[in-house]
Design a protein around this motif. Structure first.
Motif, PDB file in Angstrom:
ATOM      1  N   ASP A  18      49.105  51.421  30.977  1.00 14.00           N
ATOM      2  CA  ASP A  18      49.322  50.918  29.601  1.00 14.00           C
ATOM      3  C   ASP A  18      49.620  49.343  30.037  1.00 14.00           C
ATOM      4  OD1 ASP A  18      49.535  50.213  26.975  1.00 14.00           O
ATOM      5  OD2 ASP A  18      51.553  50.982  27.197  1.00 14.00           O
ATOM      6  N   LEU A  19      48.834  48.382  29.654  1.00  9.27           N
ATOM      7  CA  LEU A  19      48.893  47.148  29.928  1.00  9.27           C
ATOM      8  C   LEU A  19      49.812  46.594  28.749  1.00  9.27           C
ATOM      9  CD1 LEU A  19      48.357  44.176  31.593  1.00  9.27           C
ATOM     10  CD2 LEU A  19      46.555  43.999  29.839  1.00  9.27           C
ATOM     11  N   SER A  20      50.747  45.971  28.911  1.00  9.44           N
ATOM     12  CA  SER A  20      51.860  45.304  27.881  1.00  9.44           C
ATOM     13  C   SER A  20      51.524  43.607  27.656  1.00  9.44           C
ATOM     14  CB  SER A  20      53.321  45.339  28.135  1.00  9.44           C
ATOM     15  OG  SER A  20      53.655  44.712  29.249  1.00  9.44           O
ATOM     16  N   ILE A  21      51.347  43.061  28.892  1.00 11.42           N
ATOM     17  CA  ILE A  21      50.843  41.543  28.489  1.00 11.42           C
ATOM     18  C   ILE A  21      50.165  40.957  29.897  1.00 11.42           C
ATOM     19  CG2 ILE A  21      53.195  40.913  29.449  1.00 11.42           C
ATOM     20  CD1 ILE A  21      53.029  38.545  27.589  1.00 11.42           C
ATOM     21  N   ALA A  22      49.400  40.244  29.599  1.00 11.18           N
ATOM     22  CA  ALA A  22      48.559  39.528  30.906  1.00 11.18           C
ATOM     23  C   ALA A  22      48.478  37.875  30.344  1.00 11.18           C
ATOM     24  CB  ALA A  22      47.353  40.069  31.107  1.00 11.18           C
ATOM     25  N   GLU A 118      38.417  33.009  44.121  1.00 12.88           N
ATOM     26  CA  GLU A 118      37.907  32.787  42.645  1.00 12.88           C
ATOM     27  C   GLU A 118      37.454  34.176  42.094  1.00 12.88           C
ATOM     28  OE1 GLU A 118      36.953  30.178  40.977  1.00 12.88           O
ATOM     29  OE2 GLU A 118      38.313  29.352  42.494  1.00 12.88           O
ATOM     30  N   GLN A 119      37.023  35.024  43.110  1.00  8.37           N
ATOM     31  CA  GLN A 119      36.845  36.652  42.319  1.00  8.37           C
ATOM     32  C   GLN A 119      38.113  37.061  41.686  1.00  8.37           C
ATOM     33  OE1 GLN A 119      36.094  39.867  45.143  1.00  8.37           O
ATOM     34  NE2 GLN A 119      34.270  39.886  44.124  1.00  8.37           N
ATOM     35  N   LEU A 120      39.163  36.716  42.390  1.00 11.10           N
ATOM     36  CA  LEU A 120      40.369  37.478  41.850  1.00 11.10           C
ATOM     37  C   LEU A 120      40.890  36.602  40.600  1.00 11.10           C
ATOM     38  CD1 LEU A 120      42.566  39.739  42.376  1.00 11.10           C
ATOM     39  CD2 LEU A 120      43.784  38.163  43.998  1.00 11.10           C
ATOM     40  N   GLU A 125      41.273  36.805  34.684  1.00  9.35           N
ATOM     41  CA  GLU A 125      40.872  35.955  33.406  1.00  9.35           C
ATOM     42  C   GLU A 125      40.165  36.943  32.609  1.00  9.35           C
ATOM     43  OE1 GLU A 125      38.634  32.601  34.837  1.00  9.35           O
ATOM     44  OE2 GLU A 125      40.061  31.180  34.826  1.00  9.35           O
ATOM     45  N   GLN A 126      39.431  38.116  33.076  1.00  7.13           N
ATOM     46  CA  GLN A 126      38.897  39.081  32.095  1.00  7.13           C
ATOM     47  C   GLN A 126      39.941  40.106  31.672  1.00  7.13           C
ATOM     48  OE1 GLN A 126      35.616  41.414  34.122  1.00  7.13           O
ATOM     49  NE2 GLN A 126      35.230  39.506  35.463  1.00  7.13           N
ATOM     50  N   LEU A 127      41.001  40.033  32.603  1.00  6.90           N
ATOM     51  CA  LEU A 127      41.967  41.068  32.222  1.00  6.90           C
ATOM     52  C   LEU A 127      42.600  40.348  30.892  1.00  6.90           C
ATOM     53  CD1 LEU A 127      43.744  43.547  32.719  1.00  6.90           C
ATOM     54  CD2 LEU A 127      45.148  42.016  34.333  1.00  6.90           C
ATOM     55  N   ILE A 128      42.831  39.128  30.877  1.00 10.00           N
ATOM     56  CA  ILE A 128      43.729  38.407  29.733  1.00 10.00           C
ATOM     57  C   ILE A 128      42.784  38.438  28.720  1.00 10.00           C
ATOM     58  CG2 ILE A 128      44.251  36.232  29.121  1.00 10.00           C
ATOM     59  CD1 ILE A 128      45.256  35.482  31.938  1.00 10.00           C
ATOM     60  N   ILE A 145      40.063  47.329  35.125  1.00 13.29           N
ATOM     61  CA  ILE A 145      40.590  46.200  35.970  1.00 13.29           C
ATOM     62  C   ILE A 145      41.765  46.581  36.728  1.00 13.29           C
ATOM     63  CG2 ILE A 145      41.455  43.783  35.822  1.00 13.29           C
ATOM     64  CD1 ILE A 145      39.454  43.436  33.540  1.00 13.29           C
ATOM     65  N   LEU A 146      42.533  47.060  35.883  1.00 10.34           N
ATOM     66  CA  LEU A 146      43.859  47.629  36.657  1.00 10.34           C
ATOM     67  C   LEU A 146      43.701  48.579  37.877  1.00 10.34           C
ATOM     68  CD1 LEU A 146      46.344  48.090  33.337  1.00 10.34           C
ATOM     69  CD2 LEU A 146      46.372  46.154  35.188  1.00 10.34           C
TER      70      LEU A 146
END
Length: 282
Positions: A18-22, A118-120, A125-128, A145-146
Motif C-alpha cells: 500500500d503506497l501512501s505517498i511518492a 536514468e532508468q531508476l 517518475e512513473q510511480l509518482i 513498480i514497488l
C-alpha cells in the motif's frame, strides 16, 4: 532459516502493498528527525546533495545514485549536514504478509549502488504519476513498480536472510512444508501434519490455509504436480512410473495433471522437449 525457498519465494509475492505517498523533494535545512520508529517503509533515491540517515545503530551518508530501503519497525533518524541538501525521489509504503511485515521476514541491505540512474529515475517518475491517478489500472502499475524495487534489493544483495523464526506460525509452516516436500511419495493426512505442528487438526487447517492460500490437501496435490513436472522434464521415466512414485494410479494421476497443468503428462513432456529443441536450434 527457510528451507523450502521455492515455496516461500512464491508465497512472499502475496505481500499486500500500500503506497501512501511518492514524490521528489529538494529537502530544506530543517529536514530531520531523531530516533523514531515508522510504521511504514521508505525508499530514498538520492539525486544530489548530502545528509545522513540512521537505521537502528548504524549511520549512513547517502550519495547520489544510491537507493535506500528503510524498513518499518526500525529505529530511524535523518537530517542535513550542510547547505547542500538532498534532492531525492522518495516514497512511503507498507508491506504486510498476513499478520507480519515483509521486512521482518526478508533482511535486505539498507542501500544499493545503482548503475543506471536514468532508468531508476524513470521508475520513480512513473510511480509518482500512477500514484496520482485514480483509474483502476494505476493501482496495478503502482504495485508492479514497488515489487520491482523490492526484487532489485533481493537480487542485488547476494544471499538474502529469510527468517521465519521471528513468527512462530511461519516457523511451524516451514517445518510442515519441508516435511511434505520430503514425503510426497508417501500417504499424507491432515491428522499427521497437525501433530507435527502440535495443532488440533481443525486449527491446523485454518492456519495452513491462512499462510499458503490452500488447504493441506490442495497444497500436497499441487506440490506433487510440481514434482511430476520436474520428473517429466529431467528424466526418461514413464508416466506410469512417475505416477506410482507419487502415490497415484495412472488414470487418476493423468486426470489430476491435466486439471492442474492444462495438458496431459505426455503432451506436457512433448511440448517442453520441442520448446527446448527450438530454443537451442537442435
Amino acid at each position: 532459516m527457510i528451507q523450502n525457498r521455492t515455496f516461500w519465494g512464491k508465497y512472499l509475492t502475496n505481500t499486500q502493498l500500500d503506497l501512501s505517498i511518492a514524490s521528489y523533494t529538494k529537502v530544506p535545512l530543517t529536514w530531520g528527525e531523531d530516533s523514531y520508529i515508522p510504521e511504514f517503509n521508505k525508499l530514498y533515491f538520492i539525486m544530489e546533495g548530502e545528509g545522513f540517515v540512521r537505521v537502528n545503530d548504524k549511520t549512513y551518508y547517502p550519495k547520489p545514485g544510491e537507493l535506500y530501503l528503510l524498513p518499518s519497525g526500525t529505529v530511524q533518524a535523518y537530517g542535513t549536514i550542510s547547505g547542500n541538501t538532498f534532492g531525492k525521489y522518495w516514497c512511503h509504503f507498507t508491506s504486510k504478509l498476513n499478520d507480519s511485515q515483509l521486512f521482518d521476514l526478508i533482511k535486505t541491505p539498507v542501500f544499493l549502488k545503482t548503475h543506471n540512474q536514468e532508468q531508476l529515475k524513470s521508475k520513480f517518475e512513473q510511480l509518482i504519476f500512477y500514484s496520482e491517478k485514480e483509474d483502476i489500472s494505476s493501482g496495478f502499475r503502482v504495485h508492479a513498480i514497488l515489487l520491482d524495487f523490492i526484487a532489485e534489493f533481493i537480487e542485488k544483495s547476494g544471499t538474502v536472510n529469510l527468517n521465519t523464526r521471528t513468527v512462530p506460525s511461519y516457523d511451524k509452516m516451514d517445518d510442515i512444508v519441508q516435511y511434505i516436500e520430503e514425503n510426497l511419495d508417501a500417504p499424507l493426512c491432515v491428522d499427521d501434519l497437525a501433530s507435527i505442528a502440535n495443532f488440533h487438526p481443525n486449527y491446523f487447517i485454518s492456519v495452513f490455509k491462512k499462510y499458503t492460500g490452500l488447504s493441506p490437501i490442495q497444497f500436497i496435490n499441487r506440490q506433487r504436480m510440481e514434482r511430476a513436472k520436474h520428473l517429466l522434464i529431467t528424466t526418461d521415466y514413464s508416466v506410469s512410473t512417475i505416477a506410482e512414485s507419487l502415490g497415484f494410479d495412472l488414470s487418476y494421476f493423468s486426470r489430476m495433471f491435466r486439471v492442474h497443468i492444462g495438458f496431459s503428462p505426455t503432451n506436457y513432456r512433448d511440448m517442453v522437449s520441442m520448446s527446448a529443441l527450438s530454443k537451442y536450434g537442435e
